[in-house]
Design a protein around this motif. Structure first.
Motif: not given
Length: 205
Positions: A1, A4, A7-8, A17, A20-21, A24-25, A28
């Motif tokens: 979270h 994300q 990134q935003e 960013r 952050g990606q 996130h990847d 997942k």
């Protein structure tokens, strides 16, 4: 979270960013591994049912194609004899088949072509055991990788978990079925699920 939110953020740099990606990847990917391991822990909770394969495949095909993130593959399926029945846990069969078809979508097309999936079910001559073949039209699997296909954590994809085919085989074994890879001389890949004989005497409690 938090990744994300980073990134935003309007104040985040392009490098932030990107980091952050990456977070996130990989979260997942870790989540997929956890879910696969949990599925392995549940593989002994088999609830087999005897059911007709053709209508079940029709429902699965519709669900699978609606659930895809990318383009829908060319799809073909045949069941002979049409009224063929199998004994398997329907939920676990969905897991196995979803994995095989998802792999076919990712690897079942040559560059510039649409992925093609063929599901062909029948009965083995002599032994009388029902089977279901999942075939794609991709480049096939390198000979040196064939023996490693069902090993846990073996993958040829950078973002793969290496547990999908291993879990699929374990679920098949729990249902007294067998999953194997069969080479296709003319190209592509084929995975065969050979089910337990669907006679009343073989149904599991």
């Amino acid at each position: 979270h938090a990744a994300q939110l980073l990134q935003e953020s309007t104040g985040a740099s392009a490098a932030d960013r990107r980091l952050g990606q990456i977070v996130h990847d990989n979260v997942k990917r870790a989540n997929r591994i956890i879910n696969d391991v949990l599925d392995l822990a549940r593989r002994d909770r088999v609830k087999p049912e005897r059911f007709a394969l053709a209508p079940w495949l029709d429902a699965f095909a519709e669900e699978f194609r609606c659930g895809l993130d990318g383009p829908s593959p060319d799809w073909r399926q045949t069941v002979q004899p049409e009224g063929m029945e199998i004994v398997f846990d329907p939920h676990q069969l969905r897991q196995v088949l979803w994995n095989l078809c998802a792999n076919a979508c990712q690897h079942g097309a040559r560059p510039g072509e649409t992925a093609a999936i063929a599901l062909d079910a029948g009965v083995e001559p002599g032994r009388g055991r029902p089977f279901l073949d999942v075939r794609d039209a991709g480049p096939g699997i390198a000979p040196e990788n064939v023996e490693k296909l069902f090993e846990p954590f073996f993958t040829t994809r950078a973002k793969g978990t290496g547990l999908g085919l291993y879990l699929a085989r374990e679920l098949c074994e729990a249902n007294r079925a067998h999953l194997q890879y069969l080479p296709v001389p003319e190209g592509g890949s084929r995975f065969r699920i050979t089910f337990a004989p669907a006679s009343p005497a073989t149904e599991m409690d």
